[in-house]
Design a protein around this motif. Structure first.
Motif, PDB file in Angstrom:
ATOM      1  N   UNK A 103     -91.945  26.288  -1.716  1.00  0.00           N
ATOM      2  CA  UNK A 103     -91.109  25.151  -2.514  1.00  0.00           C
ATOM      3  C   UNK A 103     -90.489  24.432  -1.470  1.00  0.00           C
ATOM      4  N   UNK A 104     -90.228  23.028  -1.973  1.00  0.00           N
ATOM      5  CA  UNK A 104     -89.774  22.220  -1.199  1.00  0.00           C
ATOM      6  C   UNK A 104     -88.348  22.431  -0.669  1.00  0.00           C
ATOM      7  N   UNK A 149     -84.867  23.616   4.096  1.00  0.00           N
ATOM      8  CA  UNK A 149     -84.156  24.452   4.717  1.00  0.00           C
ATOM      9  C   UNK A 149     -84.769  24.787   6.094  1.00  0.00           C
ATOM     10  N   UNK A 150     -86.087  25.172   6.247  1.00  0.00           N
ATOM     11  CA  UNK A 150     -86.469  25.524   7.348  1.00  0.00           C
ATOM     12  C   UNK A 150     -86.258  24.610   8.465  1.00  0.00           C
ATOM     13  N   UNK A 151     -86.608  23.298   8.307  1.00  0.00           N
ATOM     14  CA  UNK A 151     -86.541  22.117   9.159  1.00  0.00           C
ATOM     15  C   UNK A 151     -85.193  21.920   9.448  1.00  0.00           C
ATOM     16  N   UNK A 152     -84.179  22.165   8.610  1.00  0.00           N
ATOM     17  CA  UNK A 152     -82.741  21.995   9.011  1.00  0.00           C
ATOM     18  C   UNK A 152     -82.227  22.787   9.962  1.00  0.00           C
TER      19      UNK A 152
END
Length: 238
Positions: free
Chosen positions: A173-174, A179-182
């Motif tokens: 999900x977007x 969240x992973x990138x943050x």
């Protein structure tokens, strides 16, 4: 599905389905790709495919032995799409690079299907053509056959592994992707430099680079390593 596929000569459905579709293996595979893209792996069932095609589910047995047989056809379709329009130039590095990037892009275009299919060996026509092409590129470059096989193995596994990894990310999900990138900014970007000096020194670069696929650079590393193994490469570098 079960082992009830009929001979090729008896497969063709002469009348359109309720939706006006004339069934064929290609139509079923394209519909399966669409359904998996919309609904994930659970969409790959006889009932859902039959409903989407406007056909009795039993009609699909004319084309595929089982859902796994259909999955292999889906995997082979992705491989075939990667080869559409590709022509070898005779420059082995460029040809391998182009094929690798095409395979990766083909799977990225269908991430849900890629997670199901990237690890499968189909034995079907598109895969066979791809295997022949890659082996031919390497043999024509002058690699001895044992090296050809090892480099082929590494090249294909690398492309498919990154395809599966990157597809799994795209299928999130977007909100989960964001969240992973943050994490690279909010967690790694704020670590104490005294405790984690190397992370602190590269945090900005990490936050930028980790938004991208690592495949293009990894592919170049593999091609560099392969080139160094060409007969006469060591002498040419002296």
């Amino acid at each position: 599905m079960s082992e009830r596929v009929v001979p090729e000569s008896r497969r063709r459905r002469r009348r359109p389905t309720k939706q006006g579709t004339v069934l064929s293996e290609q139509v079923i595979v394209e519909t399966a790709l669409r359904l998996v893209g919309q609904h994930g792996a659970d969409a790959l069932t006889v009932r859902r495919l039959g409903a989407a095609l406007g056909a009795d589910p039993s009609a699909l047995y004319r084309y595929f032995h089982s859902t796994d047989d259909l999955l292999l056809a889906v995997a082979d379709e992705l491989i075939g799409r990667a080869q559409q329009g590709w022509r070898p130039t005779g420059e082995w590095r460029g040809d391998l690079r182009e094929l690798g990037l095409r395979v990766h892009a083909s799977y990225q275009a269908h991430p849900q299907a890629a997670m199901l299919a990237a690890h499968r060996t189909t034995g079907r026509n598109n895969e066979t053509r791809a295997v022949e092409a890659i082996l031919g590129i390497l043999r024509s470059a002058g690699f001895p056959d044992p090296e050809v096989v090892r480099i082929y193995h590494a090249f294909v596994d690398q492309a498919l592994a990154f395809a599966a990894l990157d597809s799994a990310t795209l299928a999130l999900p977007a909100a989960a992707q964001a969240a992973d990138l943050q994490v690279w900014q909010r967690r790694y970007g704020r670590l104490d430099a005294n405790t984690y000096p190397h992370i602190a020194a590269t945090a900005g670069l990490l936050a930028e680079d980790m938004t991208l696929s690592g495949y293009p650079f990894a592919l170049e590393l593999l091609l560099d390593a392969a080139e160094a193994r060409l007969p006469g490469a060591a002498a040419a570098g002296d």
